[in-house]
Motif scaffolding. Structure first.
Motif, short mmCIF file in Angstrom:
data_model
loop_
_atom_site.label_atom_id
_atom_site.label_comp_id
_atom_site.label_asym_id
_atom_site.label_seq_id
_atom_site.Cartn_x
_atom_site.Cartn_y
_atom_site.Cartn_z
N ARG A 28 0.85 -1.20 0.00
CA ARG A 28 0.00 0.00 0.00
C ARG A 28 0.88 1.24 0.00
N ILE A 29 0.56 2.16 -0.91
CA ILE A 29 1.22 3.46 -0.94
C ILE A 29 0.21 4.45 -1.48
N GLY A 30 0.05 5.59 -0.82
CA GLY A 30 -1.04 6.49 -1.17
C GLY A 30 -2.33 5.98 -0.53
N ILE A 31 -3.42 6.03 -1.28
CA ILE A 31 -4.70 5.54 -0.77
C ILE A 31 -4.85 4.04 -0.97
N GLN A 32 -4.35 3.53 -2.09
CA GLN A 32 -4.59 2.14 -2.48
C GLN A 32 -3.31 1.32 -2.50
N THR A 33 -3.48 0.00 -2.62
CA THR A 33 -2.33 -0.84 -2.96
C THR A 33 -2.00 -0.64 -4.43
N ILE A 34 -0.80 -1.05 -4.82
CA ILE A 34 -0.42 -0.93 -6.23
C ILE A 34 -1.34 -1.79 -7.09
N GLY A 208 -8.31 4.75 6.07
CA GLY A 208 -8.99 3.71 5.31
C GLY A 208 -10.34 3.34 5.88
N GLU A 209 -11.08 2.56 5.10
CA GLU A 209 -12.43 2.19 5.52
C GLU A 209 -12.42 1.40 6.83
N HIS A 210 -13.41 1.69 7.65
CA HIS A 210 -13.62 1.04 8.95
C HIS A 210 -12.47 1.29 9.94
N SER A 211 -11.58 2.21 9.63
CA SER A 211 -10.50 2.52 10.57
C SER A 211 -10.94 3.61 11.54
N VAL A 212 -10.23 3.69 12.68
CA VAL A 212 -10.61 4.60 13.76
C VAL A 212 -9.39 5.40 14.22
N ILE A 213 -9.58 6.72 14.37
CA ILE A 213 -8.60 7.55 15.07
C ILE A 213 -9.16 7.81 16.46
N ASN A 214 -8.45 7.37 17.48
CA ASN A 214 -8.92 7.53 18.86
C ASN A 214 -8.86 8.98 19.32
N GLY A 226 -4.27 2.39 6.65
CA GLY A 226 -5.04 1.49 5.80
C GLY A 226 -6.35 1.07 6.44
N PRO A 227 -7.10 0.17 5.81
CA PRO A 227 -8.40 -0.23 6.32
C PRO A 227 -8.31 -1.06 7.60
N PHE A 228 -9.34 -0.95 8.43
CA PHE A 228 -9.51 -1.75 9.64
C PHE A 228 -8.34 -1.60 10.62
N CYS A 229 -7.91 -0.34 10.80
CA CYS A 229 -6.87 -0.03 11.79
C CYS A 229 -7.46 0.81 12.91
N LYS A 230 -6.80 0.78 14.07
CA LYS A 230 -7.12 1.66 15.18
C LYS A 230 -5.84 2.40 15.56
N ILE A 235 1.34 10.27 14.67
CA ILE A 235 1.83 9.51 13.52
C ILE A 235 2.21 10.50 12.42
N SER A 236 3.40 10.34 11.85
CA SER A 236 3.90 11.28 10.83
C SER A 236 4.60 10.53 9.72
N ASN A 237 4.23 10.84 8.47
CA ASN A 237 4.89 10.27 7.29
C ASN A 237 5.07 8.76 7.42
N ALA A 238 3.97 8.08 7.71
CA ALA A 238 4.00 6.64 7.92
C ALA A 238 2.90 5.98 7.10
N VAL A 239 3.09 4.68 6.80
CA VAL A 239 2.10 3.89 6.08
C VAL A 239 1.80 2.64 6.90
N MET A 240 0.53 2.49 7.27
CA MET A 240 0.08 1.25 7.89
C MET A 240 -0.78 0.52 6.86
N PHE A 241 -0.38 -0.70 6.50
CA PHE A 241 -1.03 -1.40 5.40
C PHE A 241 -2.49 -1.70 5.67
N GLY A 242 -2.83 -2.06 6.93
CA GLY A 242 -4.21 -2.40 7.26
C GLY A 242 -4.26 -3.45 8.36
N ASN A 243 -5.43 -3.55 9.01
CA ASN A 243 -5.64 -4.57 10.05
C ASN A 243 -4.56 -4.52 11.14
#
Length: 386
Positions: A28-34, A208-214, A226-230, A235-243
């Motif tokens: 994942r980079i940007g909004i989507q996976t490649i 991402g979808e279904h993700s939460v910022i506390n 990414g999707p389904f993260c909490k 957080i700065s200049n980081a990518v979390m793929f999801g889940n």
């Protein structure tokens, strides 16, 4: 036309440990996976030419006429046009790197025609490319995904927002008493995502979808959740793929986090050395630390790795797949896959049976199944790395 995304054998090892568990194009980079980017541009589904042990999860579909695309290449309009114009048994290259070729079979030995592509394009060639280019990919994806569409309105009277035209909110998203600042870059909020009271966001940013910022989360620019993260904390200049979860206070910066990872409360990673020198990262190609040539580089964490409360990661740390990390003091800057790390260089093996038990429990909490295919992938990685 039948499209297949292939793992470039010269690039994939440089993107380990993230590519232990996925084809290169599933990064994942940007909004989507490649992968998702290519399917959006091509308006069709794709298949994969990847490692044998991954192929059962990511199958290949061959036809009598195929276009093979390098999975490390991010698409754009000019590049897609050049690829669509490839004739049979021709190849599109940039320098020595094959971008795409048209053939009946997976074969890069010889072609009747070689075409040089000199247009703008992004190829991921090292781990740090994921976060250093994330901001520009967020902006490119935002324009394409939101074109001709209307954002859901921000209706919460306690939420402040700036440069509203660069904020896009998908259906079902819930925002309460937050600050969304898109002055210097777009903000994309996915379907059914939640932003809790007191969260502050600076674009470019993706949730991402279904993700939460506390509550009180501080999301700085060039960050993709990414999707389904909490997530929470800073957080700065980081990518979390999801889940994956980073639900508490603590700093994550210039980092890439795989799926099914968890950060304990008050975990931090450094992203700048005290002497301001260039950061070195562990290389799976040379089996030693290599100079990245950049000043800001934090943490790379492979899938299924987890750390306890108050974990400290030094600048330029690489954590493999399925690591269990705990203990006081700074962690080693390279933690091999399937390791128990208590903050020393003496690693204990995280036995496969136990690792699979934990992975199964984690997936079940999200309504997912850790099946025989996933077990086979974990066993292959365990055998490769131990």
């Amino acid at each position: 036309m039948n499209y297949i995304l292939f793992d470039d054998s010269a690039i994939r090892p440089a993107l380990l440990p993230l590519t232990f568990t996925r084809p290169v194009s599933e990064i994942r980079i940007g909004i989507q996976t490649i992968t998702e980017k290519w399917e959006d541009f091509l308006k069709t589904s794709v298949s994969f030419a990847t490692q044998d042990y991954l192929q059962i999860k990511y199958p290949i579909s061959l036809s009598e006429d195929n276009i093979f695309i390098n999975g490390a290449v991010c698409p754009n309009t000019e590049l897609v046009e050049a690829i669509s114009n490839l004739s049979e048994n021709s190849v599109l290259k940039n320098g020595e790197t094959i971008i795409a070729y048209r053939s009946q079979q997976l074969n890069t030995d010889s072609f009747e025609q070689e075409i040089v592509f000199e247009g703008n394009h992004l190829i991921l060639k090292q781990l740090t490319d994921i976060f250093t280019h994330n901001g520009e990919e967020i902006k490119a994806d935002f324009v394409r995904i939101t074109k001709g569409r209307k954002s859901q309105p921000i209706t919460d009277r306690f939420t402040a927002f700036y440069n509203e035209s660069q904020i896009f909110i998908e259906e079902g998203a819930d925002i309460k008493a937050a600050v969304l600042d898109a002055t210097n870059g777009c903000i994309y909020i996915g379907k059914d995502a939640r932003i809790q009271a007191g969260a502050m966001i600076q674009g470019p940013f993706v949730l991402g979808e279904h993700s939460v910022i506390n509550m009180g989360g501080k999301m700085r620019p060039n960050t993709t959740i990414g999707p389904f993260c909490k997530v929470g904390g800073e957080i700065s200049n980081a990518v979390m793929f999801g889940n994956a979860n980073k639900g508490h206070e603590g700093f994550m910066g210039n980092a890439v986090i795989g799926e099914w990872c968890n950060w304990g409360a008050d975990t931090n990673n450094s992203n700048l050395k005290n002497d301001y020198s260039k950061v070195e990262l562990w290389s799976y190609v040379s089996n030693k630390f290599e100079n990245t040539g950049i000043q800001f580089a934090g943490l790379i964490m492979g899938d299924h790795s987890k750390c306890g409360i108050n974990t400290m990661f030094n600048t330029g740390t690489v954590v493999g797949v399925n690591c269990n990390i705990f203990g006081g003091g700074y962690q080693p800057r390279h933690i091999p896959s399937f390791s128990w790390s208590a903050g020393t260089e003496e690693f204990k093996t995280y036995h496969l049976r136990k690792a699979n038990q934990v992975a199964r429990a984690v997936l079940e909490r999200r309504g997912k199944v850790f099946d025989e295919i996933e077990e086979g992938i974990m066993k292959a990685i365990f055998d490769l790395t131990r």
